[in-house]
Enzyme design. Structure first.
Site, PDB file in Angstrom:
ATOM      1  N   ASP A  53      88.904  22.159  97.434  1.00 56.02           N
ATOM      2  CA  ASP A  53      87.490  22.097  97.822  1.00 56.02           C
ATOM      3  C   ASP A  53      86.956  23.518  98.036  1.00 56.02           C
ATOM      4  OD1 ASP A  53      87.524  19.124  98.122  1.00 56.02           O
ATOM      5  OD2 ASP A  53      88.950  19.634  99.702  1.00 56.02           O
ATOM      6  N   GLU A  94      92.076  20.110  90.947  1.00 53.01           N
ATOM      7  CA  GLU A  94      90.960  20.408  90.043  1.00 53.01           C
ATOM      8  C   GLU A  94      90.894  21.892  89.663  1.00 53.01           C
ATOM      9  OE1 GLU A  94      87.168  18.537  90.812  1.00 53.01           O
ATOM     10  OE2 GLU A  94      86.083  20.254  90.001  1.00 53.01           O
ATOM     11  N   SER A 113      93.069  24.619  90.005  1.00 54.20           N
ATOM     12  CA  SER A 113      94.180  25.232  89.248  1.00 54.20           C
ATOM     13  C   SER A 113      94.286  24.591  87.864  1.00 54.20           C
ATOM     14  CB  SER A 113      95.501  25.113  90.026  1.00 54.20           C
ATOM     15  OG  SER A 113      95.826  23.764  90.274  1.00 54.20           O
TER      16      SER A 113
HETATM   17  O1  TRH Z   1      94.990  22.341  96.521  1.00 49.76           O
HETATM   18  P1  TRH Z   1      94.574  21.223  95.624  1.00 49.76           P
HETATM   19  O2  TRH Z   1      95.462  20.066  95.643  1.00 49.76           O
HETATM   20  O3  TRH Z   1      93.136  20.831  95.993  1.00 49.76           O
HETATM   21  C1  TRH Z   1      92.367  19.711  95.813  1.00 49.76           C
HETATM   22  C2  TRH Z   1      92.127  19.057  97.128  1.00 49.76           C
HETATM   23  O4  TRH Z   1      93.206  18.253  97.469  1.00 49.76           O
HETATM   24  C3  TRH Z   1      90.859  18.274  97.046  1.00 49.76           C
HETATM   25  O5  TRH Z   1      90.621  17.532  98.203  1.00 49.76           O
HETATM   26  C4  TRH Z   1      90.865  17.402  95.849  1.00 49.76           C
HETATM   27  O6  TRH Z   1      89.579  16.911  95.745  1.00 49.76           O
HETATM   28  C5  TRH Z   1      91.176  18.196  94.622  1.00 49.76           C
HETATM   29  O7  TRH Z   1      92.420  18.887  94.772  1.00 49.76           O
HETATM   30  C6  TRH Z   1      91.212  17.340  93.385  1.00 49.76           C
HETATM   31  O8  TRH Z   1      94.525  21.768  94.103  1.00 49.76           O
HETATM   32  P2  TRH Z   1      93.506  22.718  93.344  1.00 49.76           P
HETATM   33  O9  TRH Z   1      92.221  22.006  93.073  1.00 49.76           O
HETATM   34  O10 TRH Z   1      94.210  23.245  92.181  1.00 49.76           O
HETATM   35  O11 TRH Z   1      93.187  23.925  94.319  1.00 49.76           O
HETATM   36  C7  TRH Z   1      94.123  24.913  94.633  1.00 49.76           C
HETATM   37  C8  TRH Z   1      93.406  26.226  94.907  1.00 49.76           C
HETATM   38  O12 TRH Z   1      94.311  27.146  95.500  1.00 49.76           O
HETATM   39  C9  TRH Z   1      92.894  26.890  93.642  1.00 49.76           C
HETATM   40  O13 TRH Z   1      91.638  27.497  93.892  1.00 49.76           O
HETATM   41  C10 TRH Z   1      93.925  27.959  93.350  1.00 49.76           C
HETATM   42  C11 TRH Z   1      94.333  28.346  94.744  1.00 49.76           C
HETATM   43  N1  TRH Z   1      95.670  28.966  94.882  1.00 49.76           N
HETATM   44  C12 TRH Z   1      95.746  30.266  95.346  1.00 49.76           C
HETATM   45  O14 TRH Z   1      94.716  30.913  95.583  1.00 49.76           O
HETATM   46  N2  TRH Z   1      96.983  30.808  95.514  1.00 49.76           N
HETATM   47  C13 TRH Z   1      98.137  30.144  95.233  1.00 49.76           C
HETATM   48  O15 TRH Z   1      99.242  30.708  95.412  1.00 49.76           O
HETATM   49  C14 TRH Z   1      98.028  28.811  94.726  1.00 49.76           C
HETATM   50  C15 TRH Z   1      99.267  28.040  94.390  1.00 49.76           C
HETATM   51  C16 TRH Z   1      96.785  28.252  94.591  1.00 49.76           C
END
Ligand code: TRH
Length: 383
Positions: A18, A278, A280
């Site tokens: 988010d 979403e 990543s």
């Molecule tokens: O962390 P996520 O699982 O996030 C979300 C939330 O759960 C949300 O509620 C849900 O709606 C959504 O998934 C579908 O996965 P996401 O979306 O990939 O977000 C991870 C973020 O963290 C992304 O911006 C990349 C960042 N990140 C870093 O900055 N450093 C890191 O080392 C890693 C592994 C990720």
């Protein structure tokens, strides 16, 4: 009339997606569209993990050109002067009632969006840009859906991203330095490098076993806190940043959870990326490398439908990718389920095709413009 100010409201439901999406969008709107952006966020501690410059205790702070406000509660008192020209609620969050009342007093009224979650399902095309009139006040909200087709809002992507990535990927020394900062040893550089980011229910142990028993040297890089149980079992030690172990053909290294821009570099430097959620997931699509998506789980296996919708768009002709992705997500696949060694063997053989496919996909997605640009274009039609 040109837009000067934009307010973006973000609630952290869980994890980092988010705030990851909102932070990316906020910065891009400020940098590329010249807006004074305020990001209202309720959880500064999560924000700080992806952006260490954030002060987790500040009510109001300026970070990277964006004003960040701690969104503590719904009780604020607002006047029309506090309201931005464009207001975005992320994932249908409830904006403070006082802010909405003030929006209704503005002349002209602000452009109001509900920015929704990403899905490859066809129905979003029918809902993108739909209006939702306020039941009581003279205000209209518009739904804005990210997506993979020209009838959606497109995907988040910064204008400079491709140039930056190509510069990085054409500079082996920069890649080695970057990986070394994450704790990757020079000896790992010749192996197949895999980044692993997934939810706890992914079948990580089974895959690690297949890699361990395989013929090819693999280095798996896991951010701290991800797949902690399986990683601990493999290491035989606490899965803290810096921990590593080699068994058979597999070296597993636990990385620190890195700031968001460094995470991009990690994706760019690896040969294969496992991503989730979403943000990543989208970043992996801009890395030019094969990737496997672990989708956020939903009730009644709704996520399997979403996964299939994406695979249908993305994985045509890449059967091994589709098969592997379905199994990684626990979705029933056709026929007798193969073991992880066989799944990996087939997947590995198809990786060169996947890498070539990634470039074509990127071009195809770019033809729809980027989400921030599409949002601003649409906003201009509403004033
Ligand atoms: O962390 P996520 O699982 O996030 C979300 C939330 O759960 C949300 O509620 C849900 O709606 C959504 O998934 C579908 O996965 P996401 O979306 O990939 O977000 C991870 C973020 O963290 C992304 O911006 C990349 C960042 N990140 C870093 O900055 N450093 C890191 O080392 C890693 C592994 C990720």
């Amino acid at each position: 009339m040109t837009f000067r100010r934009l307010d973006l409201f973000c609630r952290v439901v869980d994890n980092y997606g988010d705030i990851g999406i909102c932070w990316r969008l906020a910065r891009q709107l400020q940098r590329e569209h010249g807006l004074a952006v305020t990001l209202w966020v309720d959880d500064l501690a999560s924000f700080r993990r992806i952006c260490p410059a954030v002060d987790a205790h500040a009510d109001r702070q300026q970070v990277d050109g964006v004003q960040v406000r701690h969104w503590r509660d719904q009780d604020g008192v607002f006047s029309p002067a506090d309201v931005a020209d464009i207001v975005i609620e992320f994932f249908a969050v409830d904006i403070p009632p006082g802010y909405i009342e003030a929006m209704a007093l503005c002349e002209p009224r602000p452009v109001w969006f509900n920015l929704e979650g990403l899905t490859a399902e066809e129905w979003v095309e029918g809902c993108h840009r739909l209006t939702s009139p306020h039941p009581r006040l003279p205000l209209t909200k518009h739904f804005f859906f990210p997506g993979f087709t020209e009838k959606t809002g497109g995907l988040l992507r910064e204008a400079e991203l491709e140039a930056e990535r190509l510069r990085f990927q054409s500079d082996p020394a920069a890649m080695a330095t970057s990986l070394a900062r994450f704790g990757v040893a020079p000896a790992d550089l010749g192996s197949t490098k895999v980044s692993l980011f997934c939810y706890p229910h992914a079948p990580v142990s089974a895959l690690l076993d297949a890699w361990r028993d395989g013929a090819e040297a693999i280095t798996c890089l896991v951010p701290e806190g991800v797949a902690a149980e399986a990683v601990q079992a493999f290491l035989g030690a606490d899965p803290v940043a810096g921990a590593s172990a080699t068994h058979g053909a597999l070296t597993l290294r636990v990385l620190p959870f890195v700031p968001q821009p460094d995470y991009d570099r990690l994706l760019w430097a690896c040969d294969l990326n496992f991503v989730r959620g979403e943000d990543s997931f989208v970043r992996a699509q801009w890395a030019g490398k094969p990737f496997v998506w672990h989708i956020y789980p939903q009730d009644e296996d709704l996520h399997h439908k979403k996964l299939r919708a994406f695979l249908q768009r993305y994985a045509g002709g890449l059967e091994a990718l589709a098969e592997f992705s379905l199994r990684w997500n626990g979705a029933p696949a056709a026929g007798e389920p193969a073991g992880w060694s066989a799944l990996w063997r087939d997947f590995r053989a198809q990786m060169p095709q996947m890498a070539a496919h990634a470039a074509g996909w990127e071009r195809q997605m770019l033809a729809h413009g980027d989400l921030a640009g599409n949002l601003m274009q649409f906003a201009a039609t509403l004033r």
